[in-house]
Write a protein that holds these residues in place. Structure first.
Motif, PDB file in Angstrom:
ATOM      1  N   SER A 166      20.040  55.943  17.913  1.00 46.07           N
ATOM      2  CA  SER A 166      20.725  54.789  18.492  1.00 46.07           C
ATOM      3  C   SER A 166      21.572  55.304  19.649  1.00 46.07           C
TER       4      SER A 166
ATOM      5  N   GLY B 285      23.616  53.308  21.641  1.00 47.45           N
ATOM      6  CA  GLY B 285      24.762  52.456  21.954  1.00 47.45           C
ATOM      7  C   GLY B 285      24.329  51.105  22.508  1.00 47.45           C
ATOM      8  N   VAL B 286      25.324  50.305  22.811  1.00 44.22           N
ATOM      9  CA  VAL B 286      25.085  48.947  23.299  1.00 44.22           C
ATOM     10  C   VAL B 286      24.684  48.990  24.768  1.00 44.22           C
TER      11      VAL B 286
ATOM     12  N   ARG C  96      24.058  46.341  27.920  1.00 44.50           N
ATOM     13  CA  ARG C  96      24.401  44.955  28.256  1.00 44.50           C
ATOM     14  C   ARG C  96      24.097  44.674  29.708  1.00 44.50           C
TER      15      ARG C  96
ATOM     16  N   TYR D  11      22.699  41.369  25.546  1.00 43.64           N
ATOM     17  CA  TYR D  11      23.068  42.666  24.996  1.00 43.64           C
ATOM     18  C   TYR D  11      22.201  43.007  23.783  1.00 43.64           C
ATOM     19  N   GLY D  12      22.144  44.278  23.499  1.00 41.43           N
ATOM     20  CA  GLY D  12      21.405  44.771  22.348  1.00 41.43           C
ATOM     21  C   GLY D  12      21.669  46.253  22.196  1.00 41.43           C
ATOM     22  N   THR D  13      21.102  46.845  21.160  1.00 41.71           N
ATOM     23  CA  THR D  13      21.268  48.274  20.920  1.00 41.71           C
ATOM     24  C   THR D  13      20.104  49.027  21.554  1.00 41.71           C
TER      25      THR D  13
END
Length: 110
Positions: free
Chosen positions: A21, A23-24, A26, A101-103
């Motif tokens: 992962s 992070g975000v 956006r 937004y999403g990961t």
């Protein structure tokens, strides 16, 4: 560039495993209506139904926010995005912020 099938509102993408992962990611866009567009849309509201001028404006704003989110995910090293969402806020009369937004994730085939 991340292909559209590698972006999901779900938290996984079938056939892939998230290795990391990142992070975000956006994308934010702020749009306002033009005076001419507002007049045209006002005329459309008199007759009811779909207000195509506003629909087109919303579609453009969402697409721009989406593309910015994808670009940020790529800059983080991602090849996919999970948990993608949209949000919108009117920040002033006739001025709207659209957030996508999403990961950002690093995916591999399973």
């Amino acid at each position: 560039m991340i292909e559209r099938h590698m972006v999901s509102t779900a938290f996984e993408i079938p056939g892939y495993t998230a290795e990391k992962s990142l992070g975000v990611a956006r994308g934010i866009i702020v749009r306002s209506r033009s005076v001419v567009g507002s007049i045209g849309a006002s005329l459309q509201t008199i007759f009811g139904g779909n207000i195509s001028l506003y629909t087109a404006l919303c579609e453009r704003a969402r697409e721009d926010a989406y593309e910015r989110m994808v670009a940020q995910a790529v800059s983080l090293g991602g090849n996919g995005i999970v948990g993608m969402r949209y949000d919108a806020t009117e920040i002033a009369p006739g001025v709207t912020e659209v957030l996508c937004y999403g990961t950002a994730v690093l995916l591999r085939n399973t």
